[in-house]
Design a protein around this motif. Structure first.
Motif, PDB file in Angstrom:
ATOM      1  N   ALA A  80       0.705  -1.182   0.004  1.00 47.05           N
ATOM      2  CA  ALA A  80       0.144   0.098   0.119  1.00 47.05           C
ATOM      3  C   ALA A  80       0.812   1.208   0.185  1.00 47.05           C
ATOM      4  O   ALA A  80       0.490   2.140  -0.588  1.00 47.05           O
ATOM      5  CB  ALA A  80      -1.007   0.031   1.330  1.00 47.05           C
ATOM      6  N   ARG A  81       1.994   1.236   0.848  1.00 50.89           N
ATOM      7  CA  ARG A  81       3.086   2.382   0.806  1.00 50.89           C
ATOM      8  C   ARG A  81       3.491   2.642  -0.799  1.00 50.89           C
ATOM      9  O   ARG A  81       3.750   3.825  -1.166  1.00 50.89           O
ATOM     10  CB  ARG A  81       4.042   2.067   1.751  1.00 50.89           C
ATOM     11  N   LEU A  82       3.888   1.526  -1.124  1.00 54.51           N
ATOM     12  CA  LEU A  82       4.736   1.548  -2.562  1.00 54.51           C
ATOM     13  C   LEU A  82       3.647   2.282  -3.529  1.00 54.51           C
ATOM     14  O   LEU A  82       4.060   3.053  -4.270  1.00 54.51           O
ATOM     15  CB  LEU A  82       4.946  -0.048  -2.993  1.00 54.51           C
ATOM     16  N   TYR A  83       2.370   1.876  -3.381  1.00 54.83           N
ATOM     17  CA  TYR A  83       1.326   2.371  -4.367  1.00 54.83           C
ATOM     18  C   TYR A  83       0.934   3.830  -3.838  1.00 54.83           C
ATOM     19  O   TYR A  83       0.107   4.454  -4.501  1.00 54.83           O
ATOM     20  CB  TYR A  83       0.232   1.503  -4.506  1.00 54.83           C
ATOM     21  N   GLY A  84       1.386   4.344  -2.760  1.00 55.99           N
ATOM     22  CA  GLY A  84       0.787   5.540  -2.272  1.00 55.99           C
ATOM     23  C   GLY A  84      -0.487   5.593  -1.684  1.00 55.99           C
ATOM     24  O   GLY A  84      -1.132   6.790  -1.525  1.00 55.99           O
ATOM     25  N   VAL A  85      -1.084   4.251  -1.010  1.00 57.25           N
ATOM     26  CA  VAL A  85      -2.688   4.558  -0.784  1.00 57.25           C
ATOM     27  C   VAL A  85      -2.699   4.013   0.696  1.00 57.25           C
ATOM     28  O   VAL A  85      -3.811   3.825   1.112  1.00 57.25           O
ATOM     29  CB  VAL A  85      -3.400   3.627  -1.748  1.00 57.25           C
ATOM     30  N   ASP A  86      -1.561   3.960   1.364  1.00 55.91           N
ATOM     31  CA  ASP A  86      -1.632   3.424   2.452  1.00 55.91           C
ATOM     32  C   ASP A  86      -2.301   4.586   3.648  1.00 55.91           C
ATOM     33  O   ASP A  86      -3.067   3.914   4.514  1.00 55.91           O
ATOM     34  CB  ASP A  86      -0.159   3.118   3.547  1.00 55.91           C
ATOM     35  N   GLY A  87      -2.404   5.689   3.407  1.00 59.06           N
ATOM     36  CA  GLY A  87      -3.102   6.633   4.049  1.00 59.06           C
ATOM     37  C   GLY A  87      -4.759   6.392   4.013  1.00 59.06           C
ATOM     38  O   GLY A  87      -5.603   6.902   5.011  1.00 59.06           O
ATOM     39  N   LEU A  88      -5.052   5.741   2.978  1.00 56.92           N
ATOM     40  CA  LEU A  88      -6.610   5.696   2.515  1.00 56.92           C
ATOM     41  C   LEU A  88      -7.037   4.310   3.378  1.00 56.92           C
ATOM     42  O   LEU A  88      -8.226   4.190   3.644  1.00 56.92           O
ATOM     43  CB  LEU A  88      -6.754   5.446   1.313  1.00 56.92           C
TER      44      LEU A  88
END
Length: 93
Positions: A80-88
């Protein structure tokens, strides 16, 4: 809070059916009920698992329901961090 679960395997092949199953579960909840997705069983996955999680989040929030992920493993969070969506993906436990 209603708990729905992800399967142990969630790749491209399973993603559409899994998302439809989760969306149906969310739609059956009483109005305003919070949605909790349990990812603790998830062992085999690819980026499609993130799409399912985000699709579930979108369905829950679109229905005015709070959304939370539980049991998200370190490898899933790393993807998720790699794709930049971990904050969601609000996580607990």
């Amino acid at each position: 809070m209603a708990a729905l679960s992800l399967p142990s395997t969630l790749t491209h092949d399973e993603a559409q059916a899994c998302l439809q199953h989760l969306q149906a579960g969310i739609a059956q909840l009483p109005a305003g009920a919070a949605v909790q997705i349990d990812a603790s069983a998830l062992a085999v996955f690819d980026s499609s698992a993130l799409a399912v999680m985000l699709g579930s989040r979108r369905a829950a929030l679109g229905a005015g329901r709070p959304f939370e992920m539980r049991g998200v493993s370190a490898p899933v969070l790393s993807l998720a961090r790699l794709y930049g969506v971990d904050g969601l993906l609000t996580t607990a436990g």
